[in-house]
Design a protein around this motif. Structure first.
Motif, PDB file in Angstrom:
ATOM      1  N   ILE A  25      -9.574  16.650   7.501  1.00 13.72           N
ATOM      2  CA  ILE A  25      -9.896  15.482   6.673  1.00 13.72           C
ATOM      3  C   ILE A  25     -11.312  15.004   6.957  1.00 13.72           C
ATOM      4  O   ILE A  25     -12.071  14.692   6.029  1.00 13.72           O
ATOM      5  N   ASP A  26     -11.692  14.967   8.227  1.00 12.22           N
ATOM      6  CA  ASP A  26     -13.057  14.584   8.589  1.00 12.22           C
ATOM      7  C   ASP A  26     -14.068  15.545   7.957  1.00 12.22           C
ATOM      8  O   ASP A  26     -15.112  15.110   7.445  1.00 12.22           O
ATOM      9  N   ASP A  45      -9.024  -1.965   0.696  1.00 15.76           N
ATOM     10  CA  ASP A  45      -8.602  -1.327   1.942  1.00 15.76           C
ATOM     11  C   ASP A  45      -8.161  -2.416   2.923  1.00 15.76           C
ATOM     12  O   ASP A  45      -8.763  -2.638   3.960  1.00 15.76           O
ATOM     13  N   SER A  57      -3.752   6.235   8.280  1.00 18.64           N
ATOM     14  CA  SER A  57      -3.943   6.474   6.861  1.00 18.64           C
ATOM     15  C   SER A  57      -5.404   6.701   6.501  1.00 18.64           C
ATOM     16  O   SER A  57      -6.299   6.403   7.297  1.00 18.64           O
ATOM     17  N   ARG A  58      -5.605   7.229   5.287  1.00 21.45           N
ATOM     18  CA  ARG A  58      -6.936   7.442   4.736  1.00 21.45           C
ATOM     19  C   ARG A  58      -6.889   7.044   3.264  1.00 21.45           C
ATOM     20  O   ARG A  58      -5.832   7.103   2.633  1.00 21.45           O
TER      21      ARG A  58
END
Length: 142
Positions: A25-26, A45, A57-58
């Motif tokens: 993800i990064d 957010d 979470s993202r």
């Protein structure tokens, strides 16, 4: 939405550790910064304030029509906890917002056509890249 009321779209499981998936993800955000949440949506957010600070979470942003953001969390392990099962890691879209008016929409509040569109977009634009970065193939839990 209060704590305990957050459902989810499809659960997508990667046969790898959370550490590897977080690195993927990064990498996705580093190589594709367009998926990062823009300033005009940052106020949305607010999941920690809503009582979801326990979720890791993202948020993924999609600029093309329909412009929207997806709130995605990991399954199975609380935020900052030690992963119990390092052989698999699940994630799911928990809510979407496509009108920037502070209204998150859960899976139970969309029709099947819209749900299919959301799942397909997430699969095509995000999951396929995560599979490449994590060097693995994800599965959709039935």
């Amino acid at each position: 939405m209060g704590a305990g009321t957050l459902g989810g779209f499809e659960i997508i499981t990667f046969p790898t550790s959370k550490r590897v998936l977080v690195a993927a993800i990064d990498s996705l955000f580093a190589k594709n910064p367009e998926y990062g949440i823009p300033n005009k949506w940052k106020a949305e957010d607010d999941w920690n304030e809503r009582g979801y600070s326990f979720l890791d979470s993202r948020i993924f942003y999609f600029k093309s029509e329909p412009e929207e953001v997806y709130y995605v969390s990991f399954y199975g392990d609380a935020n900052k906890s030690v992963q119990v099962d390092t052989t698999k890691t699940g994630i799911s879209i928990r809510a979407i917002d496509n009108d920037a008016n502070y209204r998150w929409t859960k899976e139970e509040d969309v029709g099947s056509t819209e749900e299919n569109r959301i799942n397909k977009r997430f699969q095509t634009e995000i999951i396929t890249k995560l599979e490449q970065y994590a060097n693995t193939k994800a599965e959709i839990e039935k």
